[in-house]
Design a protein around this motif. Sequence first.
Motif, PDB file in Angstrom:
ATOM      1  N   VAL A  81       0.124   4.777 -12.367  1.00 45.05           N
ATOM      2  CA  VAL A  81       0.577   3.891 -11.297  1.00 45.05           C
ATOM      3  C   VAL A  81       2.102   3.903 -11.209  1.00 45.05           C
ATOM      4  O   VAL A  81       2.687   3.967 -10.122  1.00 45.05           O
ATOM      5  CB  VAL A  81       0.056   2.449 -11.531  1.00 45.05           C
ATOM      6  CG1 VAL A  81       0.701   1.478 -10.555  1.00 45.05           C
ATOM      7  CG2 VAL A  81      -1.454   2.405 -11.410  1.00 45.05           C
ATOM      8  N   LYS A  82       2.758   3.863 -12.359  1.00 45.50           N
ATOM      9  CA  LYS A  82       4.222   3.800 -12.407  1.00 45.50           C
ATOM     10  C   LYS A  82       4.879   5.056 -11.841  1.00 45.50           C
ATOM     11  O   LYS A  82       5.862   4.978 -11.097  1.00 45.50           O
ATOM     12  CB  LYS A  82       4.667   3.602 -13.869  1.00 45.50           C
ATOM     13  CG  LYS A  82       6.170   3.623 -14.074  1.00 45.50           C
ATOM     14  CD  LYS A  82       6.507   3.501 -15.560  1.00 45.50           C
ATOM     15  CE  LYS A  82       8.008   3.651 -15.808  1.00 45.50           C
ATOM     16  NZ  LYS A  82       8.324   3.597 -17.254  1.00 45.50           N
ATOM     17  N   THR A  83       4.348   6.228 -12.171  1.00 41.73           N
ATOM     18  CA  THR A  83       4.988   7.488 -11.776  1.00 41.73           C
ATOM     19  C   THR A  83       4.360   8.123 -10.538  1.00 41.73           C
ATOM     20  O   THR A  83       4.989   8.968  -9.893  1.00 41.73           O
ATOM     21  CB  THR A  83       4.921   8.512 -12.923  1.00 41.73           C
ATOM     22  OG1 THR A  83       3.536   8.829 -13.198  1.00 41.73           O
ATOM     23  CG2 THR A  83       5.576   7.962 -14.181  1.00 41.73           C
ATOM     24  N   GLY A  84       3.131   7.741 -10.227  1.00 43.36           N
ATOM     25  CA  GLY A  84       2.432   8.387  -9.124  1.00 43.36           C
ATOM     26  C   GLY A  84       1.934   9.772  -9.478  1.00 43.36           C
ATOM     27  O   GLY A  84       1.484  10.528  -8.607  1.00 43.36           O
ATOM     28  N   MET A  85       1.996  10.135 -10.757  1.00 42.53           N
ATOM     29  CA  MET A  85       1.559  11.448 -11.244  1.00 42.53           C
ATOM     30  C   MET A  85       0.288  11.319 -12.085  1.00 42.53           C
ATOM     31  O   MET A  85       0.077  10.297 -12.736  1.00 42.53           O
ATOM     32  CB  MET A  85       2.660  12.105 -12.085  1.00 42.53           C
ATOM     33  CG  MET A  85       3.998  12.232 -11.389  1.00 42.53           C
ATOM     34  SD  MET A  85       3.937  13.382 -10.009  1.00 42.53           S
ATOM     35  CE  MET A  85       5.637  13.283  -9.425  1.00 42.53           C
ATOM     36  N   ALA A  86      -0.529  12.366 -12.077  1.00 37.04           N
ATOM     37  CA  ALA A  86      -1.748  12.351 -12.885  1.00 37.04           C
ATOM     38  C   ALA A  86      -1.433  12.464 -14.369  1.00 37.04           C
ATOM     39  O   ALA A  86      -2.124  11.895 -15.209  1.00 37.04           O
ATOM     40  CB  ALA A  86      -2.681  13.472 -12.464  1.00 37.04           C
TER      41      ALA A  86
END
Length: 288
Positions: free
Chosen positions: A101-106
């Motif tokens: 959620v914080k980074t938007g990365m998997a």
Amino acid sequence: MNWYSNVVPPKIKALIKREAPENLWVKCPESGQLVFHKDIEANLYVVPGSGYHMRCPVETRLASLFDDAECELIPTPEAPLDPLKFRDIKRYVDKLKEYRVKTGMADAVTVAFGNLEGSPVTVAVQDFEFMGGSLGMAAGEAIIAGCEYALAKRTPFVIFTASGGARMQEGMFSLMQMPRTTIAVQRLREARLPYIVVLTNPTTGGVTASYAMLGDVQIAEPGAIIGFAGARVIEQTIREKLPEGFQRAEYLRDHGMVDMVVPRQELRETLARLCGLLTKSPPRRAAA
């Protein structure tokens, strides 16, 4: 009496807070210089006065590298979320969700494909903001997928490393990614495709002990910390004071561990030139 707390009406307080966001100014960790955040962003997160290289977001890194800031994100295989059912203060799966959620990365590694000065190139970027860029199964799968994509497309493979090492929450499954990524790099070498590593701050632990130090060309950003164990651990082990600048990019260049130290603003031009030399195909258009 605190006049701001007791006299200023709540609506005016809200206006004041909106006009002065907390991240409006950025302080340089090296010089203490305060820089307007938009100036930092425009300068690829390099402090204009001191030249200090701050951590660069993945999106900015990719946009600054590819022609017209355009690239295609390469899907990477999914990995088991929590093979060891690990838990410390929080469950490992809950931590993963928070960082996603914080980074938007998997996970910590993003793979992309695009053109660099008119020539196709495959790029992987390791994000230190995702659990310290730690190497787990998902990150290992992403790097291997990037190598395989470069093999299929017959392109150079460039990786930007930034990591604290292996991911302890995955135990031996994390450590297995060291030989797996090493074999993937070896396949690039056997296919005579360039593998270029850009070491950013910091690159340490098992990442340094595997794919981060296997490049045909080893580039480092200025001031980057690069090593296996931390300096304090080394000093306590050998009971000696380490030289000034030990494990910094410039020290490693002077002692043969790194080929060159390149400022971030010059990386695009340098990588385009190296890819052209190593593939014997000069860039199709002059650097912008």
